[in-house]
Scaffold this motif. Structure first.
Motif, mmCIF file in Angstrom:
data_model
loop_
_atom_site.group_PDB
_atom_site.id
_atom_site.type_symbol
_atom_site.label_atom_id
_atom_site.label_comp_id
_atom_site.label_asym_id
_atom_site.label_seq_id
_atom_site.Cartn_x
_atom_site.Cartn_y
_atom_site.Cartn_z
ATOM 1 N N ALA A 46 0.831 -1.205 0.000
ATOM 2 C CA ALA A 46 0.000 0.000 0.000
ATOM 3 C C ALA A 46 0.864 1.252 0.000
ATOM 4 C CB ALA A 46 -0.929 -0.003 1.211
ATOM 5 N N GLY A 47 1.925 1.238 0.786
ATOM 6 C CA GLY A 47 2.829 2.381 0.825
ATOM 7 C C GLY A 47 3.587 2.555 -0.476
ATOM 8 N N THR A 48 3.979 1.451 -1.085
ATOM 9 C CA THR A 48 4.669 1.517 -2.367
ATOM 10 C C THR A 48 3.758 2.107 -3.435
ATOM 11 O OG1 THR A 48 6.073 -0.378 -1.815
ATOM 12 C CG2 THR A 48 5.847 0.165 -4.141
ATOM 13 N N SER A 49 2.500 1.676 -3.463
ATOM 14 C CA SER A 49 1.553 2.213 -4.427
ATOM 15 C C SER A 49 1.325 3.705 -4.199
ATOM 16 C CB SER A 49 0.226 1.452 -4.333
ATOM 17 O OG SER A 49 -0.686 1.892 -5.313
ATOM 18 N N ALA A 50 1.199 4.094 -2.941
ATOM 19 C CA ALA A 50 0.949 5.502 -2.625
ATOM 20 C C ALA A 50 2.126 6.388 -3.015
ATOM 21 C CB ALA A 50 0.642 5.657 -1.146
ATOM 22 N N THR A 51 3.347 5.939 -2.735
ATOM 23 C CA THR A 51 4.513 6.783 -2.985
ATOM 24 C C THR A 51 4.951 6.769 -4.440
ATOM 25 O OG1 THR A 51 5.957 4.964 -2.259
ATOM 26 C CG2 THR A 51 5.395 6.650 -0.635
ATOM 27 N N ARG A 52 4.724 5.656 -5.137
ATOM 28 C CA ARG A 52 5.160 5.587 -6.532
ATOM 29 C C ARG A 52 4.098 6.063 -7.512
ATOM 30 N NH1 ARG A 52 9.745 1.260 -7.774
ATOM 31 N NH2 ARG A 52 9.445 2.325 -9.752
ATOM 32 N N LEU A 53 2.827 5.879 -7.147
ATOM 33 C CA LEU A 53 1.752 6.235 -8.066
ATOM 34 C C LEU A 53 0.833 7.328 -7.538
ATOM 35 C CD1 LEU A 53 0.583 2.673 -9.222
ATOM 36 C CD2 LEU A 53 2.268 4.168 -10.319
ATOM 37 N N GLY A 54 0.786 7.501 -6.211
ATOM 38 C CA GLY A 54 -0.198 8.398 -5.636
ATOM 39 C C GLY A 54 -1.589 7.811 -5.647
ATOM 40 N N TYR A 55 -1.684 6.481 -5.722
ATOM 41 C CA TYR A 55 -2.961 5.777 -5.747
ATOM 42 C C TYR A 55 -3.006 4.723 -4.640
ATOM 43 C CZ TYR A 55 -4.673 7.710 -10.160
ATOM 44 O OH TYR A 55 -5.152 8.550 -11.128
ATOM 45 N N PRO A 56 -4.220 4.304 -4.250
ATOM 46 C CA PRO A 56 -4.331 3.273 -3.210
ATOM 47 C C PRO A 56 -3.912 1.902 -3.739
ATOM 48 C CG PRO A 56 -6.496 3.822 -4.066
ATOM 49 C CD PRO A 56 -5.544 4.806 -4.682
ATOM 50 N N ASP A 57 -3.839 0.968 -2.815
ATOM 51 C CA ASP A 57 -3.397 -0.392 -3.117
ATOM 52 C C ASP A 57 -4.547 -1.187 -3.714
ATOM 53 O OD1 ASP A 57 -2.057 -2.784 -3.210
ATOM 54 O OD2 ASP A 57 -2.120 -3.148 -1.054
ATOM 55 N N VAL A 58 -4.720 -1.047 -5.037
ATOM 56 C CA VAL A 58 -5.800 -1.754 -5.738
ATOM 57 C C VAL A 58 -5.253 -2.513 -6.943
ATOM 58 C CG1 VAL A 58 -7.681 -0.264 -4.952
ATOM 59 C CG2 VAL A 58 -6.367 0.372 -7.002
ATOM 60 N N GLY A 59 -4.001 -2.945 -6.856
ATOM 61 C CA GLY A 59 -3.429 -3.785 -7.886
ATOM 62 C C GLY A 59 -2.917 -3.066 -9.111
ATOM 63 N N LEU A 60 -2.556 -1.800 -9.006
ATOM 64 C CA LEU A 60 -2.094 -1.042 -10.159
ATOM 65 C C LEU A 60 -0.608 -1.213 -10.439
ATOM 66 C CD1 LEU A 60 -4.041 2.298 -9.589
ATOM 67 C CD2 LEU A 60 -4.644 0.396 -11.107
ATOM 68 N N LEU A 61 0.173 -1.548 -9.422
ATOM 69 C CA LEU A 61 1.607 -1.724 -9.622
ATOM 70 C C LEU A 61 1.896 -3.064 -10.294
ATOM 71 C CD1 LEU A 61 3.061 -0.418 -6.250
ATOM 72 C CD2 LEU A 61 3.492 0.556 -8.503
ATOM 73 N N THR A 62 2.878 -3.079 -11.165
ATOM 74 C CA THR A 62 3.278 -4.304 -11.844
ATOM 75 C C THR A 62 4.320 -5.060 -11.018
ATOM 76 O OG1 THR A 62 5.102 -3.236 -13.012
ATOM 77 C CG2 THR A 62 2.919 -3.185 -14.068
ATOM 78 N N MET A 63 4.595 -6.295 -11.439
ATOM 79 C CA MET A 63 5.616 -7.091 -10.773
ATOM 80 C C MET A 63 6.967 -6.381 -10.793
ATOM 81 S SD MET A 63 7.303 -10.717 -11.970
ATOM 82 C CE MET A 63 5.753 -11.578 -12.132
ATOM 83 N N THR A 64 7.355 -5.861 -11.937
ATOM 84 C CA THR A 64 8.674 -5.253 -12.040
ATOM 85 C C THR A 64 8.785 -3.991 -11.193
ATOM 86 O OG1 THR A 64 7.939 -4.222 -14.109
ATOM 87 C CG2 THR A 64 9.265 -6.225 -14.284
ATOM 88 N N GLU A 65 7.697 -3.239 -11.077
ATOM 89 C CA GLU A 65 7.722 -2.046 -10.218
ATOM 90 C C GLU A 65 7.881 -2.435 -8.752
ATOM 91 O OE1 GLU A 65 5.030 1.331 -12.423
ATOM 92 O OE2 GLU A 65 3.999 -0.473 -11.747
ATOM 93 N N MET A 66 7.173 -3.457 -8.330
ATOM 94 C CA MET A 66 7.274 -3.905 -6.940
ATOM 95 C C MET A 66 8.665 -4.473 -6.652
ATOM 96 S SD MET A 66 4.459 -3.480 -5.077
ATOM 97 C CE MET A 66 4.174 -4.862 -3.935
#
Length: 297
Positions: A46-66
């Motif tokens: 959730a923190g990774t999604s917020a800091t990298r995308l500015g969005y909540p943790d709803v599955g938007l980040l890809t494997m490579t980004e994580m």
């Protein structure tokens, strides 16, 4: 010969005390957790999604980004890193690749969840689950994919909030039999907590101290007494920093100067000390010239 991070994590999970792993979102937070004397850290999805995308943790980040974020965090500290790997980013073959990439990146453990794509933060509503059999296949793929036998595979089930205690326990037992090293039952309520450890003797259990408040804010000793061996604190550092940043911005907007804030924040020197400026200067002195190796910062 020093122990690997995976071996140190294994030993900590076998120890008497529950292991505390503060949540981090980037390399600087990893430095701060190490400075504070903790023995492990946790990369929050959730923190990774917020800091990298500015969005909540709803599955938007890809494997490579994580994996990229986890690799940067692991590289910044020698502490064992436990990382969120969502639902493995697909089927068993995706899980195999994810495990291989996380392991190569220096991560010591990951947790996989039994949600469908796209997934959601475990403390949000609207979750949906894959079948228990499909998750068993993912756990087996994760265990098979690791090269280091000490790499820790954590199996998480989100069934408790959706289908109740018995369903969650049945799934967790299937994941243990599939080879999971740690069991993670997401979002237990106070009434659920005393029933978890008696149902799963002989395997470490994870306690998620999420900020939602659904799971109670217990002390380390209280969590140990309930039979849990690993405690993650996903977004507490990020939320603390966000609140401090918001207050700083309010002061700057109101006063049009930063003067009243300056005495209450980390100093310039402390900031660069945490960022390991001394290490950089030592390397500059070894390879560089006197003029780019000054120490007056």
């Amino acid at each position: 010969m020093s122990l690997t991070r995976t071996r140190r994590l294994r030993q900590a999970l076998a120890g008497e005390r529950a292991l505390m792993a503060p949540g981090v979102v980037d390399a600087m937070y990893a430095r701060l957790v190490a400075e504070a004397g903790f023995e492990a850290m946790y990369m929050t999805g959730a923190g990774t999604s917020a800091t990298r995308l500015g969005y909540p943790d709803v599955g938007l980040l890809t494997m490579t980004e994580m994996v990229d974020n986890a690799t940067r965090i692991a590289d910044a500290s020698d502490l064992p890193l436990i990382a969120d790997a969502d639902n493995g980013f697909g089927g068993p073959l995706n899980v195999r690749r994810a495990i291989q990439l996380y392991e190569r990146g220096g991560v010591a453990a990951v947790h996989l969840e039994d949600q469908v794509l796209p997934k959601r933060c475990g403390h949000l509503s609207g979750k949906q689950l894959i079948s228990a059999e499909d998750m068993v296949a993912k756990v087996k793929a994760a265990v098979d994919a690791r090269v280091d036998p000490d790499f820790v595979v954590i199996a998480r089930t989100d069934a408790l909030a959706l289908h109740g205690r018995n369903a969650a326990f049945d799934r967790a037992e299937m994941y243990r039999e599939a080879g999971a090293d740690v069991i993670f039952i997401e979002s237990p309520l106070p009434d659920d907590l005393p029933h978890i450890a008696p149902r799963f003797p002989g395997i470490p259990l994870l306690y998620n101290m999420a900020t939602s408040g659904k799971t109670p804010f217990l002390t380390r000793s209280e969590i140990e007494a309930l039979g849990f061996k690993l405690i993650i604190y996903p977004n507490w550092l990020l939320l603390s920093a966000c609140e401090a940043a918001r207050k700083t911005l309010e002061v700057l907007k109101r006063e049009e100067t930063i003067a009243s804030v300056a005495p209450h924040v980390m100093s310039f020197k402390q900031f660069f000390d945490t960022a390991r400026m001394a290490e950089v200067q030592e390397l500059e002195a070894r390879y560089g010239t006197p003029e780019n190796s000054r120490t007056d910062y």
